[in-house]
Design a protein around this motif. Sequence first.
Motif, PDB file in Angstrom:
ATOM      1  N   LYS A   1      -3.685   3.079 -12.068  1.00  0.00           N
ATOM      2  CA  LYS A   1      -2.390   2.396 -11.987  1.00  0.00           C
ATOM      3  C   LYS A   1      -2.013   1.878 -13.371  1.00  0.00           C
ATOM      4  O   LYS A   1      -1.878   2.648 -14.305  1.00  0.00           O
ATOM      5  CB  LYS A   1      -2.462   1.252 -10.963  1.00  0.00           C
ATOM      6  CG  LYS A   1      -2.846   1.720  -9.567  1.00  0.00           C
ATOM      7  CD  LYS A   1      -1.869   2.737  -9.003  1.00  0.00           C
ATOM      8  CE  LYS A   1      -2.315   3.252  -7.650  1.00  0.00           C
ATOM      9  NZ  LYS A   1      -1.487   4.388  -7.181  1.00  0.00           N
TER      10      LYS A   1
ATOM     11  N   TRP B   1       0.835  -1.207   0.000  1.00  0.00           N
ATOM     12  CA  TRP B   1       0.000   0.000   0.000  1.00  0.00           C
ATOM     13  C   TRP B   1       0.869   1.256   0.000  1.00  0.00           C
ATOM     14  O   TRP B   1       0.624   2.190  -0.769  1.00  0.00           O
ATOM     15  CB  TRP B   1      -0.924  -0.028   1.213  1.00  0.00           C
ATOM     16  CG  TRP B   1      -1.707   1.223   1.425  1.00  0.00           C
ATOM     17  CD1 TRP B   1      -2.673   1.753   0.612  1.00  0.00           C
ATOM     18  CD2 TRP B   1      -1.595   2.120   2.538  1.00  0.00           C
ATOM     19  NE1 TRP B   1      -3.172   2.918   1.143  1.00  0.00           N
ATOM     20  CE2 TRP B   1      -2.529   3.165   2.321  1.00  0.00           C
ATOM     21  CE3 TRP B   1      -0.813   2.132   3.690  1.00  0.00           C
ATOM     22  CZ2 TRP B   1      -2.683   4.218   3.229  1.00  0.00           C
ATOM     23  CZ3 TRP B   1      -0.976   3.174   4.594  1.00  0.00           C
ATOM     24  CH2 TRP B   1      -1.895   4.198   4.354  1.00  0.00           C
TER      25      TRP B   1
ATOM     26  N   ASP C   1      -7.099  -1.226 -11.295  1.00  0.00           N
ATOM     27  CA  ASP C   1      -7.193   0.194 -10.936  1.00  0.00           C
ATOM     28  C   ASP C   1      -6.823   1.040 -12.154  1.00  0.00           C
ATOM     29  O   ASP C   1      -5.685   0.999 -12.620  1.00  0.00           O
ATOM     30  CB  ASP C   1      -6.248   0.495  -9.768  1.00  0.00           C
ATOM     31  CG  ASP C   1      -6.416   1.894  -9.213  1.00  0.00           C
ATOM     32  OD1 ASP C   1      -6.877   2.787  -9.959  1.00  0.00           O
ATOM     33  OD2 ASP C   1      -6.079   2.117  -8.046  1.00  0.00           O
TER      34      ASP C   1
ATOM     35  N   GLY D   1       1.663   7.727  -5.718  1.00  0.00           N
ATOM     36  CA  GLY D   1       0.819   8.922  -5.811  1.00  0.00           C
ATOM     37  C   GLY D   1       1.599  10.204  -5.557  1.00  0.00           C
ATOM     38  O   GLY D   1       1.385  11.221  -6.227  1.00  0.00           O
TER      39      GLY D   1
ATOM     40  N   TYR E   1       0.581   2.936  -3.730  1.00  0.00           N
ATOM     41  CA  TYR E   1      -0.418   3.998  -3.633  1.00  0.00           C
ATOM     42  C   TYR E   1       0.166   5.291  -3.052  1.00  0.00           C
ATOM     43  O   TYR E   1       0.098   6.342  -3.695  1.00  0.00           O
ATOM     44  CB  TYR E   1      -1.617   3.517  -2.806  1.00  0.00           C
ATOM     45  CG  TYR E   1      -2.392   2.435  -3.514  1.00  0.00           C
ATOM     46  CD1 TYR E   1      -3.434   2.748  -4.381  1.00  0.00           C
ATOM     47  CD2 TYR E   1      -2.058   1.092  -3.348  1.00  0.00           C
ATOM     48  CE1 TYR E   1      -4.136   1.757  -5.065  1.00  0.00           C
ATOM     49  CE2 TYR E   1      -2.746   0.094  -4.024  1.00  0.00           C
ATOM     50  CZ  TYR E   1      -3.787   0.433  -4.879  1.00  0.00           C
ATOM     51  OH  TYR E   1      -4.457  -0.551  -5.558  1.00  0.00           O
TER      52      TYR E   1
END
Length: 307
Positions: free
Chosen positions: A174, A109, A171, A117, A113
């Motif tokens: 992604k 994670w 996703d 991000g 992410y």
Amino acid sequence: MMRGKKVLVMLGILLVFGLVRWPVESALTRDLRAGGVLPEPLDVTMREQLSQNSYVAAFGGFRSVIASIRDLQAYVAWEDRDWGKVERDYEVITALQPRVGSYWETASWHMAYNAAGYYREDWDEEGVTDELRRERWQRYIDRGYEFLKDGMRYNPERWRLPMLAGMLFSDRFKKIDHEKAAHYFEMAAAREGCPEYIRRRVAYELSYVKSRRDDAYQLLQALYDESPQHHLPMLLGSLLDLQLELGVDPDRMVRLTEFGTTDEEIAQQLSDYRLYRKSMGGGVGHRMGQLIDALTASEAQTENRAE
């Protein structure tokens, strides 16, 4: 002289005894490690990432304590957006406690992410180019996936790890790979305790892969026939879409009344389905598109007459 011979004989006996016991004990050790009774041996390279005292403590049976401390340090690094340290901390944590699935999940994670991000949206250091930004973004997505793959190897019974891999590949922000996503959702669905909706996700992802649409149709139809609890808008839309595309007998098709009690509700549900498919990098079949357009046009004419 005699004493020397006795010593040599004793050493010989011990050597033979040790050679006989070694494969038995090695097999037992492997079985205990496979069952999670004994921890995996630490890689000697771990000395580079642990202090001397911590390294000794890890061999002394304090792995969980050290892992917990590094987990707290990783949290601080996350707050500071020090992604390199977060990565190094979780490399140590997962090496110390490879059978704690939540560590692999958290590591993935943070990488796929949080770090990805940050480099895509917030990285504003001088000299940063779009190419470098995208390269770093992709690198951390890949690193997050690697944590999940390694976690699955150590925790083959845990459904959440393959499920998270499926989520990663489905996703749209992604790197979408619908067939790979379906593979991991199917893997997760085979594990004990996995939620029912993951079975539906397998079929949804396969429906985006042209060469696998027959498989998707079979799965969707089986779920539809299995229980009304699967009669959700997404499953109904996906099944009807494939039924129209594959030329299924009209008597066997999903009835439009399952999408709503009024023409307006039906048109809205199917339009939402088309929009979602588009957002996921796909679309609807030609006949499904015609049906939605006809329903939408009919609804618009009804509204105009009412005005």
